[in-house]
Scaffold this motif. Sequence first.
Motif, PDB file in Angstrom:
ATOM      1  N   LEU A  27       1.041  -1.219   0.061  1.00 33.77           N
ATOM      2  CA  LEU A  27      -0.111  -0.110  -0.035  1.00 33.77           C
ATOM      3  C   LEU A  27       0.838   1.112   0.106  1.00 33.77           C
ATOM      4  O   LEU A  27       0.394   2.409  -0.279  1.00 33.77           O
ATOM      5  CB  LEU A  27      -0.838   0.078   1.152  1.00 33.77           C
ATOM      6  N   LYS A  28       2.258   1.130   0.079  1.00 28.17           N
ATOM      7  CA  LYS A  28       3.151   2.290   0.212  1.00 28.17           C
ATOM      8  C   LYS A  28       3.732   2.451  -1.170  1.00 28.17           C
ATOM      9  O   LYS A  28       4.462   3.376  -1.222  1.00 28.17           O
ATOM     10  CB  LYS A  28       4.217   2.281   1.339  1.00 28.17           C
ATOM     11  N   LEU A  29       3.452   1.553  -1.986  1.00 31.84           N
ATOM     12  CA  LEU A  29       4.137   1.813  -3.336  1.00 31.84           C
ATOM     13  C   LEU A  29       3.797   2.933  -4.112  1.00 31.84           C
ATOM     14  O   LEU A  29       2.716   3.482  -3.882  1.00 31.84           O
ATOM     15  CB  LEU A  29       3.790   0.466  -4.208  1.00 31.84           C
ATOM     16  N   PRO A  30       4.621   3.312  -4.934  1.00 29.54           N
ATOM     17  CA  PRO A  30       4.311   4.519  -5.744  1.00 29.54           C
ATOM     18  C   PRO A  30       2.918   4.035  -6.828  1.00 29.54           C
ATOM     19  O   PRO A  30       2.913   3.144  -7.134  1.00 29.54           O
ATOM     20  CB  PRO A  30       5.561   4.550  -6.849  1.00 29.54           C
ATOM     21  N   SER A  31       2.356   5.267  -7.155  1.00 20.79           N
ATOM     22  CA  SER A  31       1.103   5.011  -7.663  1.00 20.79           C
ATOM     23  C   SER A  31       0.987   4.430  -9.037  1.00 20.79           C
ATOM     24  O   SER A  31       0.215   3.507  -9.375  1.00 20.79           O
ATOM     25  CB  SER A  31       0.447   6.632  -8.000  1.00 20.79           C
ATOM     26  N   GLU A  32       2.178   4.620  -9.787  1.00 20.29           N
ATOM     27  CA  GLU A  32       2.175   3.672 -11.013  1.00 20.29           C
ATOM     28  C   GLU A  32       2.356   2.234 -10.660  1.00 20.29           C
ATOM     29  O   GLU A  32       1.879   1.419 -11.753  1.00 20.29           O
ATOM     30  CB  GLU A  32       3.291   4.217 -11.819  1.00 20.29           C
ATOM     31  N   LEU A  33       2.929   1.834  -9.714  1.00 17.26           N
ATOM     32  CA  LEU A  33       3.138   0.406  -9.236  1.00 17.26           C
ATOM     33  C   LEU A  33       1.890  -0.121  -8.887  1.00 17.26           C
ATOM     34  O   LEU A  33       1.424  -1.149  -9.097  1.00 17.26           O
ATOM     35  CB  LEU A  33       4.194   0.209  -8.454  1.00 17.26           C
ATOM     36  N   LEU A  34       1.254   0.684  -8.121  1.00 15.02           N
ATOM     37  CA  LEU A  34      -0.127   0.375  -7.561  1.00 15.02           C
ATOM     38  C   LEU A  34      -1.251   0.279  -8.775  1.00 15.02           C
ATOM     39  O   LEU A  34      -1.759  -1.008  -8.668  1.00 15.02           O
ATOM     40  CB  LEU A  34      -0.717   1.407  -6.461  1.00 15.02           C
ATOM     41  N   ASN A  35      -1.074   0.933  -9.571  1.00 17.29           N
ATOM     42  CA  ASN A  35      -2.100   0.831 -10.740  1.00 17.29           C
ATOM     43  C   ASN A  35      -2.063  -0.320 -11.637  1.00 17.29           C
ATOM     44  O   ASN A  35      -2.768  -0.843 -11.870  1.00 17.29           O
ATOM     45  CB  ASN A  35      -2.100   2.040 -11.518  1.00 17.29           C
ATOM     46  N   ALA A  36      -0.514  -0.472 -11.634  1.00 16.36           N
ATOM     47  CA  ALA A  36      -0.301  -1.882 -12.616  1.00 16.36           C
ATOM     48  C   ALA A  36      -0.524  -3.122 -11.653  1.00 16.36           C
ATOM     49  O   ALA A  36      -1.290  -4.051 -12.669  1.00 16.36           O
ATOM     50  CB  ALA A  36       1.086  -1.947 -12.701  1.00 16.36           C
ATOM     51  N   ILE A  37      -0.497  -3.063 -10.537  1.00 15.63           N
ATOM     52  CA  ILE A  37      -1.025  -4.460  -9.783  1.00 15.63           C
ATOM     53  C   ILE A  37      -2.384  -4.397  -9.939  1.00 15.63           C
ATOM     54  O   ILE A  37      -3.221  -5.483 -10.257  1.00 15.63           O
ATOM     55  CB  ILE A  37      -0.757  -4.330  -8.467  1.00 15.63           C
ATOM     56  N   ARG A  38      -3.328  -3.276  -9.689  1.00 15.84           N
ATOM     57  CA  ARG A  38      -4.925  -3.338  -9.566  1.00 15.84           C
ATOM     58  C   ARG A  38      -5.249  -3.761 -11.211  1.00 15.84           C
ATOM     59  O   ARG A  38      -6.396  -4.349 -10.949  1.00 15.84           O
ATOM     60  CB  ARG A  38      -5.133  -1.783  -9.312  1.00 15.84           C
ATOM     61  N   GLN A  39      -4.655  -3.218 -12.093  1.00 12.75           N
ATOM     62  CA  GLN A  39      -5.291  -3.763 -13.507  1.00 12.75           C
ATOM     63  C   GLN A  39      -4.774  -4.974 -13.787  1.00 12.75           C
ATOM     64  O   GLN A  39      -5.086  -5.393 -15.053  1.00 12.75           O
ATOM     65  CB  GLN A  39      -4.776  -2.469 -14.289  1.00 12.75           C
ATOM     66  N   GLY A  40      -4.026  -5.661 -13.040  1.00 14.36           N
ATOM     67  CA  GLY A  40      -3.512  -7.114 -13.386  1.00 14.36           C
ATOM     68  C   GLY A  40      -2.769  -7.353 -14.413  1.00 14.36           C
ATOM     69  O   GLY A  40      -2.416  -8.188 -15.073  1.00 14.36           O
ATOM     70  N   LYS A  41      -1.893  -6.100 -14.662  1.00 15.53           N
ATOM     71  CA  LYS A  41      -0.739  -6.216 -15.331  1.00 15.53           C
ATOM     72  C   LYS A  41       0.404  -6.915 -15.252  1.00 15.53           C
ATOM     73  O   LYS A  41       1.319  -7.435 -16.023  1.00 15.53           O
ATOM     74  CB  LYS A  41      -0.480  -4.774 -15.997  1.00 15.53           C
ATOM     75  N   ILE A  42       0.677  -7.151 -13.738  1.00 13.34           N
ATOM     76  CA  ILE A  42       1.881  -7.508 -13.537  1.00 13.34           C
ATOM     77  C   ILE A  42       1.723  -8.252 -12.136  1.00 13.34           C
ATOM     78  O   ILE A  42       0.861  -7.576 -11.137  1.00 13.34           O
ATOM     79  CB  ILE A  42       2.973  -6.533 -13.462  1.00 13.34           C
ATOM     80  N   GLU A  43       2.262  -9.203 -11.531  1.00 15.57           N
ATOM     81  CA  GLU A  43       2.372  -9.776 -10.292  1.00 15.57           C
ATOM     82  C   GLU A  43       3.034  -8.868  -9.415  1.00 15.57           C
ATOM     83  O   GLU A  43       3.952  -8.024  -9.562  1.00 15.57           O
ATOM     84  CB  GLU A  43       3.045 -11.070 -10.435  1.00 15.57           C
TER      85      GLU A  43
END
Length: 337
Positions: A208-224
């Motif tokens: 939950l402390k990750l930078p926004s671009e990394l958070l969004n990538a996980i949310r969108q299922g683009k990367i583990e």
Amino acid sequence: SISSMTSPKINQKTNSDRRQLKNIALFSDDDEPSLGKSLTHVPIAQIVLPPKQPRRYFDAEKMQSLIESVKKEGILQPILVRPLDGKYELVAGERRYRAALEAQLAEIPIISKILSDEEASQYALIENLQREDLNAIEETEGILELLAIKLNLPTEEVISRLNQIANTKRGITDNVVRNEEIQIIEEVFKQLGRLSAESFRTHRLSLLKLPSELLNAIRQGKIEYTKVKEIAKVRDETLRIQLLEEAIENNLSLSEIKKQVAAFRLPSDTTSPKSQIQIITHRLNQAKLWEKDKKAWKKVEGLLEKIEKVLSETQTNTSLQKEKIAEIDRTILNEIS
């Protein structure tokens, strides 16, 4: 029936799995007949969304597929709602509701149940946590919110309780968490059957402390999320985003990502010569101008030739200096002998 209001993953669970979820999901043995009797169709305009929904991202391709299905067959599984101020507030089934809106259905099948705010939130969270395509961020946020409801605490306090329990077990501090709270926390993780409280604290909360671009990538299922945690070790934002894009585009393995991170992990001072060379090298590799922009690559080649010339001159000068020093040494030795 209960299967009408649950996600596909719950539908596949055995009765014993269902019973295991009763305490946490507010299921009871008498729920099925009572819910079945309240099944009806209402104008879709009477459905309103709650102020906060546990699900924040919907896969566009899967959503379009559901919309096409709804257009042909309608809504096969009713959504769960609760009566509120003359309308019905959605509790579970947001994808079906949104698909019905897009398909321009006039009515939608519902199961209406009188629920408190806390109960409605728990139903919504549980349905979301049972999704097959649940990502690590949504799962972490959902579990944290569920614990907050169960403990009647803000999420920040829940995190504090988890840390206090961990410190107590290590003998760092005395037990300052009530046994009742410890039991509630352990019961939630036991019922979910996925993570332990300690594993959740150490491996998931940090996401939950990750930078926004990394958070969004996980949310969108683009990367583990395991790959993202490694990418997050890159301090420089430009490099971090470039590596993220490369990892997604080329489906890099975790070991490949680790190698890249190790190759250009930068010190805090990104203006140092070493850091600048690492940044430029990585950006050149990312840009692949030799493939994508031949004209630009020609300019780069010219600059590289100049760099090579400077290095050659430096090496030549160094060699000459070494030869002069060696000659002086020989002269001194001859004089001494």
